[in-house]
Design an enzyme around this catalytic site. Structure first.
Site, PDB file in Angstrom:
ATOM      1  N   HIS A  50     -12.030   0.645   3.212  1.00 31.96           N
ATOM      2  CA  HIS A  50     -11.517  -0.317   4.197  1.00 31.96           C
ATOM      3  C   HIS A  50     -12.308  -0.238   5.511  1.00 31.96           C
ATOM      4  O   HIS A  50     -13.430   0.250   5.526  1.00 31.96           O
ATOM      5  CB  HIS A  50     -10.015  -0.121   4.398  1.00 31.96           C
ATOM      6  CG  HIS A  50      -9.263  -0.129   3.107  1.00 31.96           C
ATOM      7  ND1 HIS A  50      -9.007  -1.272   2.388  1.00 31.96           N
ATOM      8  CD2 HIS A  50      -8.750   0.906   2.362  1.00 31.96           C
ATOM      9  CE1 HIS A  50      -8.350  -0.973   1.276  1.00 31.96           C
ATOM     10  NE2 HIS A  50      -8.186   0.345   1.225  1.00 31.96           N
ATOM     11  N   GLU A 106      -4.657   3.264   6.877  1.00 27.85           N
ATOM     12  CA  GLU A 106      -5.481   3.948   5.879  1.00 27.85           C
ATOM     13  C   GLU A 106      -6.940   4.048   6.301  1.00 27.85           C
ATOM     14  O   GLU A 106      -7.596   5.079   6.086  1.00 27.85           O
ATOM     15  CB  GLU A 106      -5.382   3.231   4.531  1.00 27.85           C
ATOM     16  CG  GLU A 106      -6.172   3.940   3.429  1.00 27.85           C
ATOM     17  CD  GLU A 106      -6.273   3.135   2.145  1.00 27.85           C
ATOM     18  OE1 GLU A 106      -7.030   3.576   1.251  1.00 27.85           O
ATOM     19  OE2 GLU A 106      -5.619   2.076   2.044  1.00 27.85           O
ATOM     20  N   HIS A 138      -9.714   7.275  -0.219  1.00 24.78           N
ATOM     21  CA  HIS A 138      -8.640   6.328   0.072  1.00 24.78           C
ATOM     22  C   HIS A 138      -7.332   7.076   0.285  1.00 24.78           C
ATOM     23  O   HIS A 138      -7.233   8.282   0.030  1.00 24.78           O
ATOM     24  CB  HIS A 138      -8.477   5.338  -1.091  1.00 24.78           C
ATOM     25  CG  HIS A 138      -9.562   4.315  -1.162  1.00 24.78           C
ATOM     26  ND1 HIS A 138      -9.410   3.026  -0.722  1.00 24.78           N
ATOM     27  CD2 HIS A 138     -10.846   4.406  -1.613  1.00 24.78           C
ATOM     28  CE1 HIS A 138     -10.533   2.358  -0.899  1.00 24.78           C
ATOM     29  NE2 HIS A 138     -11.424   3.179  -1.447  1.00 24.78           N
ATOM     30  N   GLU A 151      -7.431   9.089  -4.216  1.00 28.84           N
ATOM     31  CA  GLU A 151      -6.241   8.656  -3.472  1.00 28.84           C
ATOM     32  C   GLU A 151      -5.593   9.934  -2.946  1.00 28.84           C
ATOM     33  O   GLU A 151      -4.895  10.645  -3.665  1.00 28.84           O
ATOM     34  CB  GLU A 151      -5.285   7.883  -4.382  1.00 28.84           C
ATOM     35  CG  GLU A 151      -5.824   6.559  -4.895  1.00 28.84           C
ATOM     36  CD  GLU A 151      -5.764   5.432  -3.863  1.00 28.84           C
ATOM     37  OE1 GLU A 151      -5.477   5.713  -2.680  1.00 28.84           O
ATOM     38  OE2 GLU A 151      -6.010   4.271  -4.244  1.00 28.84           O
TER      39      GLU A 151
END
Length: 495
Positions: A328, A342, A395, A460
């Site tokens: 992102h 995030e 992430h 993650e």
């Protein structure tokens, strides 16, 4: 049954014996002593158990040492150093251990005095001196004493670092090393070129060392240079395809250790590369990673090459390019929850990982180092353009407030087995760092790992939408531990 048990036992023992080598770090051993003289002695012990002839140069006479090594190689003679006014005790003892009968001193009395000559003679050893009134003349006289050849190396006589890495190649091929200054071909060097019938020259160093006008006056010249002394040493190893099965590493500013290392590298037909003494320089890192070098000899003690560099060389991931992709960025915040975005969490962990990989000797490259947005396609392209060995996308997860834990993904399109192996190294370490629930290693077709052709994983780290996980993602200490864990996983992957 006994036969079966015997077979199983032998098979098990074979597996046990195999595992340590498979899990071993790289080998990096020092060759050093408590002085430059003792280091030269230590190097000689790696190459010679006896030597009827030895070459001795002054401990500060780097130009003499450089030009002496190809000559010493033809004599199968170790190169030892001495204090200019008295024979160094380490050198004296080594001459006796080697049962040396003849010593050849390269350099004049300002470098090695006649008092040293007399001390050597008192040991029952005959002494010959090769010297001129300048470093150019000394190099020319050494060249004339060598076997006939049609090729020579030419370097600036005051830029000692330039010819270090080519010494093994020159020595093994019988090429003398001649000196000049930046602009003018001195009469001694010109005379040696003529007397030996030199028709081809290898010019070492850029135009700041030997300018284009002088270069054009040399016989059929070929120049090899680099952006700096480290890059030059790597370029020499590449161009002349020097053996890297055990690569010598030396401080690019510590000439005594470097020339002695080059002499031993010549004896063993190995490459020598130069580095900063405090941190492995980027050029040798890339070379080591590209050649997948696993064994090193480090010249000099910690004042020359710090323990940090030795640790970096021992890291199985040294020189490997690791692409770090913090997901992102900018207008794309990613998951949001519990006061976190995030994109910020990802970047924080990525920066910490970047620092740790760099400190460990790898070559980290980040898709973004600030709050910038790149498309998924751009991230994959950046990884490919970096010639990355591994792709790690970072992430944080989101779902219902009750969902929690860490999971690591890989894709089966490219490098499936290696990607899975990397994921299996990463997952338990990140779980341990954050103290999160282990959701396991999984497959998924996330774009950045699906289309990256090198081993790739997407981590993650935890759930932003879970209050407990979010608290852990807010902790600088835990994020640092996670980065440390991923760094360790990369090293483990290459073991």
């Amino acid at each position: 049954m006994r036969s079966l048990l015997k077979v199983l036992t032998l098979s098990f023992l074979g597996l046990v014996l195999f595992i340590p080598s498979a899990l071993a770090d790289n080998s990096a051993n020092r060759i050093s002593g408590n002085s430059r003289y003792a280091t030269a002695v230590a190097a000689s012990k790696k190459g010679w158990t006896s030597a009827s002839t030895a070459v001795i140069v002054g401990g500060d006479a780097y130009a003499d040492a450089i030009t002496a090594i190809p000559y010493a190689y033809q004599k199968n003679a170790p190169v030892l150093l001495t204090n200019k006014s008295s024979l160094s005790s380490a050198t004296k003892n080594r001459l006796l251990e080697l049962k040396t009968k003849n010593v050849i001193i390269v350099g004049g009395t300002p470098a090695v005095s006649n008092d040293v000559v007399n001390q050597i003679k008192k040991l029952g050893i005959s002494v010959k001196r090769i010297a001129g009134s300048t470093r150019y003349e000394t190099a020319a006289k050494v060249a004339n004493a060598m076997s006939s050849t049609s090729k020579a190396v030419v370097a600036n006589g005051f830029v000692y670092q330039d010819p270090i890495a080519i010494i093994p190649y020159a020595a093994r091929n019988g090429y003398p090393i001649l000196f000049t200054n930046e602009k003018t071909l001195n009469s001694a060097t010109a005379g040696a070129i003529k007397n030996k019938g030199i028709t081809k020259t290898i010019v070492v160093g850029g135009t700041n060392s030997i300018n284009s006008t002088l270069y054009s006056k040399l016989p059929s010249p070929t120049r090899i240079s680099g952006k700096n002394r480290y890059d030059l040493s790597v370029n020499i190893a590449k161009k002349y395809n020097l053996s890297t099965s055990n690569t010598y590493v030396s401080n690019g500013f510590r000439h005594p250790d470097s020339v002695i290392g080059a002499a031993l590298a010549a004896k063993q037909n190995k490459a020598i590369i130069l580095t900063n003494g405090d941190n492995l320089s980027k050029e040798p890192r890339a070379f080591i990673g590209d050649k997948n070098i696993k064994t090193f000899s480090v010249m000099g003690g910690t004042p020359s090459v710090a323990d940090k560099v030795v640790t970096q060389l021992k890291n199985p991931a040294v020189g490997k390019t690791i692409f770090i992709d913090p997901g992102h960025g900018d207008q794309d915040p990613g998951a949001i929850g519990n006061g976190l975005q995030e994109k910020d969490v990802n970047l924080d962990i990525a920066k910490r990982l970047n620092s740790k990989l760099n400190s460990a000797g790898a070559i980290p490259v980040m898709s973004r180092s600030n709050d910038t947005f790149y498309s998924l396609e751009e991230r994959v392209k950046k990884g490919a353009n970096a010639n990355a060995d591994l792709f790690i996308s970072i992430h944080a997860n989101s779902a219902t407030a009750s969902a929690s834990g860490t999971e690591t993904y890989y894709d089966e399109t490219y490098q499936s087995a290696n990607s899975r192996r990397l994921a299996e190294e990463v997952q338990p370490r990140v779980v341990s760092a954050f103290g999160t629930r282990d959701r396991g290693v999984k497959t998924a077709g996330f774009y950045v790992i699906k289309y990256s052709k090198m081993p790739s994983v997407l981590i993650e780290t935890a759930f932003i939408t879970n209050s407990s996980d979010a608290g852990k993602l807010k902790s600088a200490t835990l994020k640092d531990k996670a980065a440390k864990g991923i760094n360790a996983a990369v090293s483990a992957y290459y073991r």
